[in-house]
Motif scaffolding. Structure first.
Motif, PDB file in Angstrom:
ATOM      1  N   PHE A  69     -23.070 -82.030 -35.701  1.00 39.69           N
ATOM      2  CA  PHE A  69     -24.470 -82.121 -36.081  1.00 39.69           C
ATOM      3  C   PHE A  69     -24.590 -82.723 -37.475  1.00 39.69           C
ATOM      4  CE2 PHE A  69     -23.998 -78.552 -33.200  1.00 39.69           C
ATOM      5  CZ  PHE A  69     -25.060 -78.707 -32.309  1.00 39.69           C
ATOM      6  N   ALA A  70     -25.702 -83.409 -37.716  1.00 36.18           N
ATOM      7  CA  ALA A  70     -26.035 -83.888 -39.054  1.00 36.18           C
ATOM      8  C   ALA A  70     -26.489 -82.696 -39.908  1.00 36.18           C
ATOM      9  CB  ALA A  70     -27.143 -84.935 -38.961  1.00 36.18           C
ATOM     10  N   PRO A  71     -26.616 -82.864 -41.223  1.00 38.86           N
ATOM     11  CA  PRO A  71     -27.061 -81.744 -42.077  1.00 38.86           C
ATOM     12  C   PRO A  71     -28.397 -81.151 -41.666  1.00 38.86           C
ATOM     13  CG  PRO A  71     -26.151 -83.503 -43.415  1.00 38.86           C
ATOM     14  CD  PRO A  71     -26.228 -84.036 -42.013  1.00 38.86           C
ATOM     15  N   ASP A  72     -29.284 -81.948 -41.072  1.00 42.75           N
ATOM     16  CA  ASP A  72     -30.573 -81.411 -40.619  1.00 42.75           C
ATOM     17  C   ASP A  72     -30.482 -80.807 -39.225  1.00 42.75           C
ATOM     18  OD1 ASP A  72     -30.329 -83.616 -38.987  1.00 42.75           O
ATOM     19  OD2 ASP A  72     -32.184 -84.587 -39.638  1.00 42.75           O
ATOM     20  N   ARG A  73     -29.255 -80.668 -38.707  1.00 38.45           N
ATOM     21  CA  ARG A  73     -28.934 -80.078 -37.405  1.00 38.45           C
ATOM     22  C   ARG A  73     -29.317 -80.973 -36.228  1.00 38.45           C
ATOM     23  NH1 ARG A  73     -26.555 -78.287 -41.025  1.00 38.45           N
ATOM     24  NH2 ARG A  73     -26.339 -76.081 -41.568  1.00 38.45           N
TER      25      ARG A  73
END
Length: 205
Positions: A69-73
């Motif tokens: 996942f990216a940091p923003d989920r």
């Protein structure tokens, strides 16, 4: 140096009772460019957080099982071992993994070289996995008709150490780290440093 632009890097693992950490090193560099960490031992199912930046404290991703996942989920993609082709015990049996990156398509991961293929066929029938890992490199090549993909190599030896070679710059490096983690979960038994934290963790519960 930014991990998202690396075309070759090494991943090294460290195991403790309440901490599991991987460090990502650019080829030929001693200082890590990224750190993958969770505050728990090697048998935990808790997710890893991926950090980069000058102090390795800027979160750039999350790994949960075989999913990245990216940091923003936002989901980047997933990696699974989905099938084995051929008959068990035959030299030409193939183990197939699938690397699915959102907006990019699937890459099939296949063993490369006789040693890698035999590791899951003839040797698997007669030799303990940890012995085989200590003696043989294991190479998986991920690619498709539309992409040259990347290559993942578990170095022979008792410690979990991986080399990654990126052949297609569109491949997401955070998802590649998920592929490394999946492979080590399944075939990283040769690294005896896992045993102490796992046993100690049982007594702490």
């Amino acid at each position: 140096m930014v991990i998202r632009t690396l075309d070759a890097f090494t991943v090294r693992f460290e195991f403790r009772v309440r901490e599991t950490t991987w460090t990502v090193h650019a080829k030929g560099e001693r200082a890590p460019v990224a750190r993958v960490h969770r505050p728990d031992g090697p048998s935990s199912r808790r997710p890893y957080r991926v950090y980069s930046g000058p102090q390795l404290d800027t979160e750039i991703g999350l790994l949960a099982g075989g999913t990245a996942f990216a940091p923003d989920r936002t989901r980047i993609g997933g990696v699974v071992r989905d099938r084995v082709e051929g008959v068990r015990g035959q030299l030409l049996q193939n183990e197939v993994w699938t690397f699915s990156q959102v907006g990019f398509g699937d890459l099939a991961g296949n063993p490369v070289g006789l040693g890698s293929r035999a590791r899951h066929t003839l040797l698997d029938d007669y030799m303990d996995n940890s012995v085989a890992d200590a003696l043989l490199d294991h190479r998986l090549r991920y690619r498709s008709d539309d992409s040259s993909g990347f290559e993942l190599i578990r170095r022979s030896g008792m410690r979990s150490r991986y080399d990654v070679r990126i052949h297609d710059p569109r491949v997401n490096r955070i998802l590649v780290l998920a592929a490394v983690g999946c492979f080590d979960d399944l075939y990283g038994d040769a690294d005896m440093r896992k045993l102490g934290p796992m046993v100690a963790g049982l007594f702490r519960r």
